[in-house]
Design a protein around this motif. Sequence first.
Motif, PDB file in Angstrom:
ATOM      1  N   THR A  50     -10.415   0.666   4.532  1.00 40.49           N
ATOM      2  CA  THR A  50      -9.566   0.964   3.385  1.00 40.49           C
ATOM      3  C   THR A  50     -10.419   1.246   2.153  1.00 40.49           C
ATOM      4  OG1 THR A  50      -7.837  -0.488   4.241  1.00 40.49           O
ATOM      5  CG2 THR A  50      -7.696   0.117   1.922  1.00 40.49           C
ATOM      6  N   ASP A  90      -2.446   5.050   9.848  1.00 40.41           N
ATOM      7  CA  ASP A  90      -2.367   3.787  10.582  1.00 40.41           C
ATOM      8  C   ASP A  90      -2.654   4.059  12.053  1.00 40.41           C
ATOM      9  OD1 ASP A  90      -2.009   1.125  11.058  1.00 40.41           O
ATOM     10  OD2 ASP A  90       0.177   1.179  11.004  1.00 40.41           O
ATOM     11  N   GLN A 100       0.823  -1.209   0.000  1.00 40.64           N
ATOM     12  CA  GLN A 100       0.000   0.000   0.000  1.00 40.64           C
ATOM     13  C   GLN A 100       0.855   1.256   0.000  1.00 40.64           C
ATOM     14  OE1 GLN A 100      -2.399  -0.846   3.437  1.00 40.64           O
ATOM     15  NE2 GLN A 100      -4.040  -1.769   2.226  1.00 40.64           N
ATOM     16  N   LEU A 107      -9.622   0.197  11.182  1.00 44.72           N
ATOM     17  CA  LEU A 107      -9.323   0.962   9.984  1.00 44.72           C
ATOM     18  C   LEU A 107     -10.124   0.430   8.811  1.00 44.72           C
ATOM     19  CD1 LEU A 107      -5.429   1.161  10.278  1.00 44.72           C
ATOM     20  CD2 LEU A 107      -7.060   2.984  10.781  1.00 44.72           C
ATOM     21  N   ARG A 109      -6.697   5.051   4.034  1.00 43.63           N
ATOM     22  CA  ARG A 109      -7.325   4.392   5.181  1.00 43.63           C
ATOM     23  C   ARG A 109      -7.841   5.452   6.127  1.00 43.63           C
ATOM     24  NH1 ARG A 109      -2.915  -0.214   6.198  1.00 43.63           N
ATOM     25  NH2 ARG A 109      -1.905   1.520   7.240  1.00 43.63           N
TER      26      ARG A 109
END
Length: 584
Positions: A76, A55, A40, A74, A150
């Motif tokens: 995405t 994150d 990513q 999280l 995210r």
Amino acid sequence: MRAQFRSRIRIILAIIILAALGIFLRLYFVQIVNGQEYSQKADRQFASGGGGLFDRGSIYFTRKDGTLISMATLATGFLVAINPQILKDPESAYSAISAIASSTISHDAFIAAAAKKSRIYIEIAHRLSDEKGRSLAAMSIPGVQVLKERWRYYPGSSLGARTIGIVSYGMGDTLAGRTGLEAMYESVLSRSGDSIYRNFFAELFSNIGNLIVSAKNASEGNIITTIEPEVETRLANNITKLNQRYESKESGGIIMDPSTGEIIAIASYPTYDSNNLESIDPKILGNPFVEHIYEFGSIMKPITMTAAFDAGVVTPETTYKDTGCITVNESQICNWDLKARGIISVREIIMQSLNVGASWIADHLGQEKFRNYFTKLFGEKTGIDLPNETGALLGNLFKPQQVGYDTAAFGQGIAVTPVQMIRALGAVANKGVMVQPHLVKAIRLNTGIERKLDWGRRITVFSATSTQETVRMMSDLNDEILFGGKAKIPTMSVAVKTGTSQLTSPDGGYYDDRYFHSFVGFFPAYNPRFIILLYTNDPKGVQYASETLDATFLDLVHFLIDYYRVPPDRGFSTSTSSDTLQQE
């Protein structure tokens, strides 16, 4: 010579093996453990020349069987950005983009962004689904970038929102926890941008050291709470229905284990959807259980009674003359119904919730003893793991006028937080020992090591004998008075007390027609598994807490008994159905 040669060969082989093992472990972490993370990051760097993915650690609720349920994690998806220097036909680009993501991009905003020719990167839309993002990327529109992103996602939406808290931007462009557990455990949940590039062994050994440090200095990881999701859902639904039914200003409830301080559920209304922060009223972002103080009314009487037993100034056989009303320092104190009872046992102070009786006990305790008990219970913050905890207002207990002690005895004139209140009443339930309320029981470090938190602070306030006498009165109240005796559970002892206090007026004094209702109960009464505190602030059309909170409390009791299969603590016979108990 040969032995020396063989020894050198062995050393060289050992070094080669260790090096190979280190390379293998490093490849394992790069390709397997952190493979998706590297992929990513590479996508972002290829598309935009940099910029890391957001994150953050997760927050878990814990089911009764120990299963963890993620309540803050999280999500995405994709963001859309443009390079105005490359984008040649903004109208055509907008038409193509809006056909896929029309609900997220404004035409005027898009055209205005495209006109900024001095810029090379402007983000115009966020949180596109995976399907939409890939469809848009496949169109390969010159000057339009579709990048992975995210963001913080709360699977429960409003469930536990004011306790879990939110992540948002503060001063500058840093995303961080701003309220609730998100803020309290920021040092654990936040992630440094180079987390995946750390040396494996350095991280491992550094985290072993963290086994003995405080939560404040913990390494990065996830937090595991004591909140049980099914119980939290039941409590939250009940609190919402309660508040909406009586059009209260706010309502709340806490369910705690009085022997450990573990909070099983904590819910308030109004609340908000944590996934939609745009329409949130900032006034409800805080946590009322630690930031708001209330005059709780008669649920303070069990504390007053226990203090009197503990100090030896009364016994269960003590009687007094109840006159219905008394005058103290030119202020009148009356029973809720203004009626005199004559010569009666102190037991009736709890059973009939008599203010004159509570005042009588305060007089017999004396100001110094009364102040010592109440400051030990309420004089300091609880230390619960929520930010912005405030303290109690106990000013009347440091003045010479006796009226301040008399009113405090039945929960008026002093104000405490709900968490302080349940901790103090928990001492009555827990044989005189006050524990520390808390929400997080462990931190799971990124290395996989789980560190238990120490919440072992215990304060002995009363003797076990003195609490037992009060508990017996509270249990009798449930069996004989609550719902006219229909609340009694033949197989389970339940100790209860209701509270109704007048709300303070901004002009001074109290309103005659506005009230704060509270309710406390625990069971099994003499060895409680749970203590429940409920309150509702300024309910409309009702005067007494017995009209608003009894049914909610009893529903929770029956639910908890069934859900946890709490064993009976007294004779076996058919219990009154919870459906009947719901009728007021």
